[in-house]
Scaffold this motif. Sequence first.
Motif, PDB file in Angstrom:
ATOM      1  N   GLN A 295       0.857  -1.308  -0.010  1.00  0.00           N
ATOM      2  CA  GLN A 295       0.005  -0.033  -0.058  1.00  0.00           C
ATOM      3  C   GLN A 295       0.881   1.176   0.050  1.00  0.00           C
ATOM      4  O   GLN A 295       0.541   2.265  -0.320  1.00  0.00           O
ATOM      5  CB  GLN A 295      -0.786   0.241   1.229  1.00  0.00           C
ATOM      6  N   GLY A 297       3.580   1.760  -1.397  1.00  0.00           N
ATOM      7  CA  GLY A 297       4.296   1.723  -2.706  1.00  0.00           C
ATOM      8  C   GLY A 297       5.801   1.299  -2.575  1.00  0.00           C
ATOM      9  O   GLY A 297       6.597   1.523  -3.406  1.00  0.00           O
ATOM     10  N   ASN A 300       6.975  -0.970  -5.568  1.00  0.00           N
ATOM     11  CA  ASN A 300       6.992  -0.385  -6.828  1.00  0.00           C
ATOM     12  C   ASN A 300       8.393  -0.319  -7.068  1.00  0.00           C
ATOM     13  O   ASN A 300       9.069   0.694  -6.240  1.00  0.00           O
ATOM     14  CB  ASN A 300       6.316   0.864  -7.026  1.00  0.00           C
ATOM     15  N   GLU A 320       8.375   0.122 -15.328  1.00  0.00           N
ATOM     16  CA  GLU A 320       7.892   0.138 -13.889  1.00  0.00           C
ATOM     17  C   GLU A 320       7.156  -1.170 -13.442  1.00  0.00           C
ATOM     18  O   GLU A 320       6.523  -1.465 -14.113  1.00  0.00           O
ATOM     19  CB  GLU A 320       6.493   1.248 -14.063  1.00  0.00           C
TER      20      GLU A 320
HETATM   21  C1  LIG Z   1       2.920   1.283  -7.642  1.00  0.00           C
HETATM   22  O1  LIG Z   1       2.711   1.199  -9.192  1.00  0.00           O
HETATM   23  C2  LIG Z   1       1.414   1.152  -9.614  1.00  0.00           C
HETATM   24  C3  LIG Z   1       1.643   1.051 -11.209  1.00  0.00           C
HETATM   25  O2  LIG Z   1       2.472   1.969 -11.718  1.00  0.00           O
HETATM   26  C4  LIG Z   1       0.455   2.102  -9.549  1.00  0.00           C
HETATM   27  O3  LIG Z   1      -0.731   1.889 -10.161  1.00  0.00           O
HETATM   28  C5  LIG Z   1       0.196   2.295  -7.995  1.00  0.00           C
HETATM   29  O4  LIG Z   1      -0.446   3.631  -7.537  1.00  0.00           O
HETATM   30  C6  LIG Z   1       1.774   2.389  -7.368  1.00  0.00           C
HETATM   31  N1  LIG Z   1       1.486   2.301  -5.946  1.00  0.00           N
HETATM   32  C7  LIG Z   1       1.719   3.172  -4.897  1.00  0.00           C
HETATM   33  C8  LIG Z   1       1.203   3.149  -3.661  1.00  0.00           C
HETATM   34  O5  LIG Z   1       2.434   4.392  -5.500  1.00  0.00           O
END
Ligand SMILES: *[C@@H]1O[C@H](CO)[C@@H](O)[C@H](O)[C@H]1NC(C)=O
Length: 463
Positions: A295, A297, A300, A320
């Motif tokens: 959650q 991020g 990512n 990404e």
């Molecule tokens: C992580 O990456 C995805 C795809 O780019 C995105 O949709 C999502 O919001 C990101 N999550 C966060 C918490 O930033």
Amino acid sequence: MMASPYCVVAALLLLPEVSRLGEGVSNPGFVARITRKGLEYAHQYGMAILKKELSTINLPDLSGSVPADLIGSVSYQCWSLGIRNFQLGNSHLSLLPGQGIAASLSNNYMSVYGNWKVKKAFITLQGTFDLSVNDVSISVSLKLGKDKSGRPTASVTHCSNSVGHVSIHISGSLSWLLNLFHNVIENKLKKIAEEKICEIVEELTTSHLKPYLRTLPVTLKIDQVAFINYCLVGAPQVTSEGLDIPFKGKFSGHGRHTKAPFDAPPIKLPQEHDLMIYFAVSEYVFNTASWVYYQAGHMNFTIRSEHLAKLYTNMELELEVSPESAPCLMFTPGNVTLVPVINIQAFTLLPDSLDRELLFQLRVRTNISATISVSSNRIWGSLTPGSKLKLELIQSNIDFLNEQLMESVLNYYATYLIYPSVNAKLAEGFPFPLPRDIYLNGLQLRIHKNFLLIGANMKQVED
Ligand SMILES: *[C@@H]1O[C@H](CO)[C@@H](O)[C@H](O)[C@H]1NC(C)=O
Ligand SMILES: *[C@@H]1O[C@H](CO)[C@@H](O)[C@H](O)[C@H]1NC(C)=O
Ligand SMILES: *[C@@H]1O[C@H](CO)[C@@H](O)[C@H](O)[C@H]1NC(C)=O
């Protein structure tokens, strides 16, 4: 955001269990079982403190007068009484399932010293005395509960004691005098001892045990992202096996966050009693951690590559990488695995602008094997690839995508960037819920269905 199907299924399977437990009661994510062996260890420690405290019983001065046949009444005074020694005899611990823990101490012995003085008219005699108190027995029952903040509490539900025989030895050859008042002194002291012993037991519970139990952490900060909640979800339960302490065992984010869409599964601890303490760590603990970091991020990754870009365009390429949902750990006997589904979007970075253009989008699946390790105060982990990456093209704006090449590129970044970064985080681990000054040693770890079983012995570090 959807949880992986596994979590959803697990959560659905749980529903009957959860409702059976009653409203507002959830399964613990983390259970500590202190076995009889562990309780014995704590008992010995408690006895040592009790012995020390009983030796500090404050005995009041005694005075009065006793009638003496020939000479009328004699007034006496005893002062500066103190306990020279308190010896604890046999002590026995019993578990009262559903109720509490009882300790009985028998054959204890106490010796008291003091000064005496008797007065009759203008005659004053004085000296010292020693008093031995035999067959002191104490019986105490404790009940454990939880307070509003989710911390354990303890209360004495029963305390009784009896004092067998008291005998006084007076210095000097004054046996006639002794006979005058030994009964009075002995009875008075017996009564005082009987009153004070349970008072001391109550005081010890309030002044030592309760504050000590409060040193169990309720929440522990892990890092800038998460903390772990170790509040109790119920009162500690005494069973014939030992004492079970149910902790919430849930990771949460510091800021606003969405509640994890799954609950803790029920855990049935195996009957093990070789070690002092067993911890059952539900997969729930790990999956709430996964949820929080997902959650926030922290799963990512953005990878920029100039070399890779040459293959498709002349411009810089940006990948990404993000899991489709919070990766869910699966505990099967002997193994912990996760099967994340990862989305990869490849963009070209357009020169002279902040824009980027989507080249293609992939979905990657892989099996990952997790190794979980324990040290004297933490649980930590590491991930190793368990299978090759399986690529699935979702969308492409280019004519041709060399999937084999893409796979080796992704493998490269996984090996040199993603795994090391995730493993560095996992190596920090999270701490056990332990009260002050307790350390674990001789740790053993086994993976059961739905949970990890960690066995250990406890050691109290003297300060
Ligand atoms: C992580 O990456 C995805 C795809 O780019 C995105 O949709 C999502 O919001 C990101 N999550 C966060 C918490 O930033
Ligand atoms: C656990 O992992 C080992 C090695 O990967 C494998 O041989 C074994 O079959 C697995 N056991 C289960 C129950 O999945
Ligand atoms: C992961 O393991 C399962 C069971 O061993 C297997 O069916 C599946 O194909 C594997 N997935 C990948 C991506 O290798």
